[in-house]
Enzyme design. Structure first.
Site, PDB file in Angstrom:
ATOM      1  N   CYS A  21      -2.202   7.486  22.468  1.00 27.70           N
ATOM      2  CA  CYS A  21      -1.636   6.416  21.534  1.00 27.70           C
ATOM      3  C   CYS A  21      -1.502   6.946  19.996  1.00 27.70           C
ATOM      4  CB  CYS A  21      -2.885   5.431  21.629  1.00 27.70           C
ATOM      5  SG  CYS A  21      -2.213   3.556  20.975  1.00 27.70           S
ATOM      6  N   HIS A  38      -3.789   4.725  27.702  1.00 30.61           N
ATOM      7  CA  HIS A  38      -5.328   5.048  27.535  1.00 30.61           C
ATOM      8  C   HIS A  38      -6.043   5.485  28.650  1.00 30.61           C
ATOM      9  CE1 HIS A  38      -5.719   3.720  23.005  1.00 30.61           C
ATOM     10  NE2 HIS A  38      -4.591   2.939  23.473  1.00 30.61           N
ATOM     11  N   GLU A  55      -8.777   7.167  28.777  1.00 26.63           N
ATOM     12  CA  GLU A  55      -9.828   7.330  28.433  1.00 26.63           C
ATOM     13  C   GLU A  55     -10.812   5.877  28.719  1.00 26.63           C
ATOM     14  OE1 GLU A  55      -8.569   5.951  24.617  1.00 26.63           O
ATOM     15  OE2 GLU A  55      -7.684   7.251  26.358  1.00 26.63           O
TER      16      GLU A  55
END
Length: 228
Positions: A86, A195, A197
């Site tokens: 991002c 994302h 994560e």
């Protein structure tokens, strides 16, 4: 394998990144502040999402000049894995570690929801644990994720198989050719808007992002053993 999570003023996904590495991968990880003068001792570099320096001028434009970015460039040139997610992707673009640029989402609105991605290239150190053509679900959260590059750069990305992830089914931001993630020519720097994560445990709604981190660790360990 030891990871550095780079923290800029305005980063807000650094804790998510730290959790993914420490608790899900079981690897060593440390936060590294933006003014750090060395990344010695780290095997992988992670640039998290957020709003570095408030996104003033444009996303990633000021963070690109942070002291630590000199060390990130050195790490990339040394062949270490560098992942920008991002805002981290935006910073890598501004730093010239990846080609192209980011524009505001086509809708001119911030988007925050899960999206489907297609694995276009599973031959990278970031995607080896996926199957080519596999469709995965990863959340996005951005206002400027509309990737753009000129025709010459696009041809080079395609020719070198640098497009790793594309949006599948729906393009949430208008990104050129549905591009969601690309690598540098060497293949050790990956930038992506979604994302991973935030998708490392079923408790978070899905674990499709975990394979990305597992790919990094597996490839590093294999190379480490070979070179030992």
């Amino acid at each position: 394998m030891k990871f550095a999570v780079i923290v800029f003023p305005g980063s807000n996904c650094d804790i998510d990144m730290y959790h993914a590495v420490k608790d899900e991968l079981g690897c060593e990880v440390e936060y590294v502040w933006h003014d750090a003068g060395s990344l010695e001792g780290f095997d992988g570099i992670l640039l998290p999402g957020g709003f570095s320096y408030g996104d003033y001028l444009r996303s990633g434009a000021i963070a690109r000049f942070s002291n630590v970015m000199k060390e990130v460039v050195k790490a990339a040139e040394a062949g270490k894995p560098v992942l920008g997610v991002c805002n981290g992707f935006q910073i890598l673009l501004e730093a010239g570690l990846l080609p192209g640029a980011m524009r505001r989402n086509e809708s001119l609105k911030f988007i925050c929801r899960p999206v489907e991605l297609k694995v276009e290239n599973n031959g990278t150190l970031f995607s080896a644990e996926y199957n080519e053509g596999e469709v995965i679900t990863i959340p996005v959260a951005h206002g400027e994720g509309n990737y753009y590059c000129d025709d010459e750069t696009l041809a080079r990305l395609k020719g070198n198989n640098q497009i790793v992830f594309t949006y599948h089914g729906e393009n949430p931001n208008g990104s050129l050719e549905n591009i969601a993630g690309i690598t540098n020519e060497k293949g050790n720097v990956l930038g992506m808007m979604p994302h991973p994560e935030r998708a490392v445990d079923e408790l978070l709604g899905g674990a499709d992002g975990l394979k990305l981190f597992q790919s990094i660790v597996k490839q590093w360990r294999e190379a480490h053993v070979v070179n030992a």
